[in-house]
Structure formats: structure tokens, C-alpha cells
Design an enzyme around this catalytic site. Structure first.
Site: not given
Ligand code: NDP
Length: 251
Positions: A157, A170
């Protein structure tokens, strides 16, 4: 955005694990990798979401995926080792892993970070990735030896590269992810396994909406917009690139 046109067969015959494959960027990456020929292992905690992705891949006629239901908050080392054994038996190879699942936690002043929440964010964003990587490495190294290359891709990030007020656990967890990537890249030099990290940049997902509830989400890039870089880093065209931090949305 990266101007990369992936050939439709880029990931043919490859097996790729995506964590957090049920939603957001991970969901799009899973669909995209499958559309480019990969057999995708969908890892996540909400089975209904993983099944919906499975159905979409099946309906499109892409290689049938597999589902790995795991809550990264509670899974242990033996869990991950068992999973790695299953992948070895079932597929005999693992060409790539996209470590994408992540937890934002609560944005707050440093003094107000709750210990319990710190632990959860570190568990999901860092420790689970350490344990999963450790369990999968033998299969990934073997795949690189047999097939010439493999790719480990971690998700960072902007706040994992430059600390920012109130992003507490985070931001710190994402710095740790960058550190893990660099240590691994150095250790795996000359094994054919490349290790890199990607900063997606602000992207239209649930996580982004919870961090910035007041912004106009329609002004943001979508997960689909980022996919050229994800494809590039997962496919053989990025061979030789390792230990690097990539930005999906350069300014
Ligand atoms: P979302 O919250 O949309 O998706 C996150 C995913 O991770 C979901 O599928 C969620 O599952 C899964 N997840 C969370 N906790 C767990 C757990 N305990 N066990 C298994 N699965 C888990 O996030 P994004 O798609 O936005 O983010 C994806 C990555 O990109 C992350 O690492 C985030 O930090 C990074 N990021 C995102 C940015 C953004 O602007 N979107 C910017 C910078 C970095 P469930 O759906 O079941 O909750």
C-alpha cells in the site's frame, strides 16, 4: 497504468493461488488469471463468495478452479502445511501466489490503537502470509526448478512505503510485508522464484470505501483497470524481475 497486453495463453497450464479471492482486487485477479489459462485456487473465508467466483469461471469455460476455505485470522502452521500437501497431491505444481487478502482495521491516532486489533491486523496481513509462504515454498521452488520460473506477489500500500498519520497497524503491517518480500527475494535469488510487491493504489473496493466513506467511488480505478500489472508480474514476461516494488497506478 501499465501498458501491457497479456497474450490470452499467458498462464496456460499454470496453477495460481489467490488469497482473498472472493471480493475486491483478489476476485478480479482470480477471474483474470483464469481467463488467461490458469487453474486458480481460490482462498478466502466466505465460501459463498468463493463459490460465486468459481461459478463465474466455470460458466466462462476457463480451467476449473479449486476452493480453499481458510480464515487467515485463525489458521495455524499445520493448517497451511496440510493445505500445501493437498495442492502438491492435487496439482503437483504451484506457479504463483498472489498474497492479496488484507484487513484494514480501524484508522485512529497511534495512542488509541487497541492491542486486540493490532494483533488481528498483524495476524491477517503479516503472520498468515509468513506461515503460508513457509508452507508453500517447497512446492513453489520445485515448480520453478521443473518449469523454469514461479512468482510470489505480495500486496502492499502507499502507507506501507511511507508512513501516514492514523493508519497505525495497517501501515506498519504493510511495511512488514515489504520487508518479507525483500528478505525472500534475496534468499531465492537464482532459484527461478521471483518475489515482488505491488501497491494497487486507491481502488474501488469495500476496503477503500471503509477507509474513505465520503469520497466519490466512481472516480476511482476499478480492480479490472489494474490487471495488466498483475498479469505481467504473474506471467513469464516478468522473469528476472525480483525484489522490486511495483505501483499499479503511477502518478
Ligand atoms: P477487500 O476488502 O475488498 O477484499 C479483501 C479480501 O480479503 C476479501 O476477499 C476478504 O474476504 C479477504 N479477507 C479479509 N480478511 C480475511 C481473513 N481473515 N481470512 C481470509 N480472507 C480474508 O479489499 P481490497 O480488494 O481493496 O484489497 C486487496 C488488497 O489490496 C489488500 O491487501 C489491501 O490492503 C490492498 N490495497 C487495497 C487498496 C484499495 O484502494 N482498495 C489500496 C492499497 C492496498 P471476505 O470478502 O470474506 O471478507
Amino acid at each position: 497504468m501499465l501498458d501491457y497486453q497479456a497474450p490470452a495463453t499467458l498462464l496456460n497450464n499454470k496453477v495460481i493461488l489467490v488469497t482473498g479471492a472472493g471480493d475486491g482486487i483478489g476476485r478480479e485477479a482470480a477471474l483474470t488469471f483464469a481467463a488467461h489459462g490458469a487453474t486458480v485456487i481460490l482462498l478466502g473465508r466466505t465460501v459463498a463468495k468463493l463459490e460465486a467466483v468459481y461459478d463465474q469461471i466455470e460458466a466462462a469455460g476457463h480451467p476449473l478452479p479449486a476452493i480453499a476455505p481458510v480464515d487467515l485470522k485463525g489458521a495455524t502452521a499445520s493448517h497451511y502445511r496440510g493445505m500445501a500437501e493437498t495442492f502438491a497431491e492435487q496439482f503437483g505444481r504451484l506457479d504463483g501466489v498472489l498474497f492479496n487478502a488484507g484487513l484494514l482495521g480501524t484508522l485512529s491516532p497511534f495512542e488509541h490503537i487497541q492491542e486486540k486489533e493490532w494483533d488481528e491486523v498483524m495476524q491477517v496481513n503479516v503472520k498468515s502470509e509468513f506461515l503460508l509462504t513457509q508452507a508453500l515454498l517447497p512446492l513453489v521452488r520445485q515448480t520453478a526448478k521443473q518449469h523454469g520460473e514461479a512468482s510470489l506477489l505480495y500486496t502492499s500500500s502507499s502507507v506501507g512505503r511511507k508512513g501516514r498519520a492514523y493508519w497505525g497497524s495497517y501501515a506498519i503491517s504493510k511495511f512488514a510485508v515489504e520487508g518479507m518480500m525483500e528478505v525472500l527475494a534475496d534468499e531465492l535469488e537464482n532459484t527461478g522464484v521471483r518475489v515482488n510487491s505491488i501497491n494497487p493504489g486507491g481502488t474501488r473496493t469495500k476496503m477503500r470505501a471503509s477507509a474513505f466513506p465520503a469520497e466519490d467511488a466512481m472516480a476511482l480505478k476499478t480492480p479490472a483497470d489494474l490487471m495488466p500489472l498483475y498479469l505481467y508480474l504473474m506471467g513469464a514476461d516478468s522473469q528476472g524481475k525480483t525484489g522490486q516494488t511495483f505501483v499499479a497506478q503511477p502518478k
